[in-house]
Motif scaffolding. Structure first.
Motif: not given
Ligand code: CP
Ligand code: NVA
Length: 342
Positions: A132-143, A64-66, A69-74, A243-249
């Motif tokens: 989900s019946q399958v594993p879910v991985y967090n590739g970044l949230t605000d938290q 949902e966010k750009t 690294r995370t995208r190409i790594s997966f 970064v001092w200002v994160s995605m979504g701010e």
């Protein structure tokens, strides 16, 4: 030659089918076992001797966010292991605007073997995991940014002066966001000398600080949360920033953020305070010059010529190990995928 890696080796880690939503759900031993597996997989790849333990496995990766690294790594990790990745985003799928996380999870887990998610709310990745019946991985949230922590700890292990000793690091910057929270909690779990160095207004929430102190009691971690730059940085082997200002701010927050964080910029003086062999770390992307549209805009609007959160001279120096971090995103995400899916 590194010894062959088998499915049985991986299963013995006991992480099969686990979600990876936040660092707090894991013990230091489990996180270290993911890092040890990453070391082996990295070496096997170098030797062109990597086993395909995820043959015909399918990963759904919701971004949902750009991301670079995370995208190409997966994607590369799945591909190296014989599996496949399908990327989904809000604008080209029903996710978010037309279909809830609960319904999305139930659909995806009929067809896929695992789900990756990057977005704003931690509650969304938690809901995906719940349904989900399958594993879910967090590739970044605000938290939280837990897959970044795997790469950061592998990178610090690789660059430690004394391998196996307690790792010491500080984080300078916006500490109430994903990177600040994750570096505090991960250090607490892993028993590190962990310093959060930021103005009080940008410290992690009290509940995160409390959880960190709780985990530090078991691990022996030393935690320092301070506004005092010299105290926080002195003797730290690794100096992290973000970064001092994160995605979504909104862009309106830049002015205030710069005023708050300017004294906490990672520059040569800060590295000198840390020590002669200190290394600079950054999850990337970084604002260190004017060669991007946003970088140019910020440096012009706020008269920050030589870099924002990290100076251009430090970024281009040998002290900067952020490209090792970036590479290790792939090896550690691969390790996570193999540990939970093989
Ligand atoms: N560090 C990191 O998560 O980078 P991306 O936003 O490019 O994925
Ligand atoms: N704090 C940053 C991390 C980027 C990888 C953000 O959320 O934009």
């Amino acid at each position: 030659m590194t010894a062959a890696l088998t499915r049985e080796d991986v299963r013995s880690l006991g992480l099969t089918d686990r979600d990876f939503l936040r660092e707090l759900d894991f013990t230091a031993a489990q996180l270290n076992s993911i890092l040890d597996l990453a070391v082996r997989l990295k070496q096997l790849r170098k030797e062109h001797n990597e086993p395909e333990l995820l043959l015909h496995k399918n990963l759904a990766a919701i971004f949902e966010k750009t991301s670079t690294r995370t995208r190409i790594s997966f994607s590369v990790a799945m591909n190296d292991q014989g599996g496949n990745t399908t990327f989904l985003d809000g604008s080209s799928s029903q996710i978010g605007h037309k279909e809830s996380p609960a319904d999305t999870a139930r659909v995806l887990s009929r067809i896929f073997d695992a789900i990756g998610f990057r977005g704003s709310e931690q509650a969304v990745v938690e809901e995906l995991a719940q349904y989900s019946q399958v594993p879910v991985y967090n590739g970044l949230t605000d938290q939280w940014h837990p897959t970044q922590m795997l790469a950061d700890f592998l990178t610090m292990r690789e660059h430690q002066d004394e391998p196996g000793e307690q790792i010491s690091y500080c984080y300078l910057g916006d500490a109430r966001n994903n990177m600040g929270n994750s570096l505090l909690i991960m250090g607490a779990i892993m028993g590190s000398d962990t310093r959060i160095v930021a103005p009080k207004a940008l410290w992690p929430e009290q509940s995160v600080i409390d959880q960190a102190h709780e985990r530090a009691q078991d691990s022996g971690a030393q935690l320092t949360i301070t506004e005092d730059l010299a105290q926080g940085v002195a003797g730290a082997e690794f100096v992290h920033t973000d970064v001092w200002v994160s995605m979504g701010e909104p862009k309106e927050v830049w002015q205030e953020r710069i005023e708050l964080l300017k004294p906490y910029q990672v520059n040569q003086a800060v590295l000198d305070l840390a020590g002669p062999h200190s290394k600079a770390m950054h999850c990337l992307p970084a604002y260190h010059d004017s060669k991007t549209v946003l970088g140019a805009q910020i440096s012009q609007d706020f008269n920050l010529d030589g870099g924002v959160e990290i100076t251009h001279d430090v970024f281009e120096s040998r002290a900067n190990i952020s490209f090792d971090q970036a590479e290790n995103r792939m090896h550690t995400i691969k390790s996570l995928l193999v540990a939970t899916l093989a």
